[in-house]
Design a protein around this motif. Sequence first.
Motif, short mmCIF file in Angstrom:
data_model
loop_
_atom_site.label_atom_id
_atom_site.label_comp_id
_atom_site.label_asym_id
_atom_site.label_seq_id
_atom_site.Cartn_x
_atom_site.Cartn_y
_atom_site.Cartn_z
N ILE A 49 0.83 -1.21 0.00
CA ILE A 49 0.00 0.00 0.00
C ILE A 49 0.87 1.26 0.00
O ILE A 49 0.56 2.24 -0.69
CB ILE A 49 -0.96 -0.01 1.20
CG1 ILE A 49 -1.99 -1.14 1.03
CG2 ILE A 49 -1.67 1.33 1.35
CD1 ILE A 49 -2.92 -1.31 2.21
N GLU A 50 1.96 1.24 0.74
CA GLU A 50 2.86 2.38 0.77
C GLU A 50 3.48 2.62 -0.60
O GLU A 50 3.55 3.76 -1.09
CB GLU A 50 3.95 2.17 1.82
CG GLU A 50 4.88 3.35 1.99
CD GLU A 50 4.22 4.56 2.62
OE1 GLU A 50 4.76 5.68 2.47
OE2 GLU A 50 3.17 4.40 3.27
N LEU A 51 3.91 1.55 -1.25
CA LEU A 51 4.49 1.66 -2.59
C LEU A 51 3.44 2.12 -3.60
O LEU A 51 3.73 2.93 -4.49
CB LEU A 51 5.07 0.32 -3.03
CG LEU A 51 6.28 -0.19 -2.22
CD1 LEU A 51 6.62 -1.62 -2.63
CD2 LEU A 51 7.48 0.73 -2.40
N TYR A 52 2.23 1.62 -3.46
CA TYR A 52 1.12 2.02 -4.33
C TYR A 52 0.87 3.52 -4.19
O TYR A 52 0.71 4.24 -5.19
CB TYR A 52 -0.13 1.22 -3.96
CG TYR A 52 -1.34 1.51 -4.80
CD1 TYR A 52 -1.66 0.70 -5.90
CD2 TYR A 52 -2.20 2.57 -4.50
CE1 TYR A 52 -2.79 0.95 -6.67
CE2 TYR A 52 -3.32 2.83 -5.26
CZ TYR A 52 -3.62 2.02 -6.34
OH TYR A 52 -4.74 2.28 -7.10
N ASN A 53 0.84 4.00 -2.96
CA ASN A 53 0.59 5.42 -2.71
C ASN A 53 1.75 6.30 -3.16
O ASN A 53 1.57 7.51 -3.35
CB ASN A 53 0.30 5.66 -1.23
CG ASN A 53 -1.05 5.11 -0.81
OD1 ASN A 53 -1.97 5.01 -1.62
ND2 ASN A 53 -1.19 4.75 0.46
N MET A 54 2.92 5.72 -3.34
CA MET A 54 4.06 6.46 -3.87
C MET A 54 3.97 6.61 -5.39
O MET A 54 4.76 7.35 -5.98
CB MET A 54 5.37 5.76 -3.49
CG MET A 54 5.73 5.84 -2.01
SD MET A 54 7.18 4.82 -1.58
CE MET A 54 8.47 5.64 -2.52
N GLY A 55 3.02 5.92 -6.00
CA GLY A 55 2.82 6.05 -7.44
C GLY A 55 3.36 4.93 -8.29
O GLY A 55 3.28 4.98 -9.53
#
Length: 208
Positions: free
Chosen positions: A148-154
Amino acid sequence: IKELANELKGLGLQNVHISDESGYVFATLPSNLEDDANTKVVGFISHVDTADFNAHNVQPQIVEYLSRKADANRVPLSGALEISPICNMDCKMCYVKMTKEQMNKAGRKTTFDEWIDLAKQAKEMGTLFLLITGGEPFLDKDFKRLYIELYNMGFIISINSNATLIDEKQVEWLSKYKPRCVNVTLYGASNETYKELCNNPKGFYQAT
């Protein structure tokens, strides 16, 4: 459209602007003649394809374009994070899988913060596509939080998995943070094959 305008600016065209009314992108290619006062103006027109029909099975070429551009500019467009060698199966041909004891003996596991720091460095260098693999990613306690963190980083994320741990709860949160794809390896068409090859007598049932 904005990307097209930026491309034109990068090519050296002048007066690049987007019409809010029509959606057209306008630009001027300066003359290279010393005296162009009497030179006729030549206009070029093109279009950006849009789908006003059922676009099912249409395969856009943007990834190939980005890959060619990244190669030309030596940009690491894609990368992989092997977050853990631990797996819930014991496949005979696997060269990655370790037990917790073997991993601790060989070294320590990379922490969540260390993965994020590495991802930030990759993003600064131009990385867009990430593959999360293992071991079995869904077995890792930090996998969901890291994803999720990587996803939110784009990042655009793909996952390698044996699918044996993907249940309704996993599908529920993945549907909110959709991966580009989930690559599932099937090792046979029966529990007997999974038992023989992967030391998991219920593997086929779990994966399917």
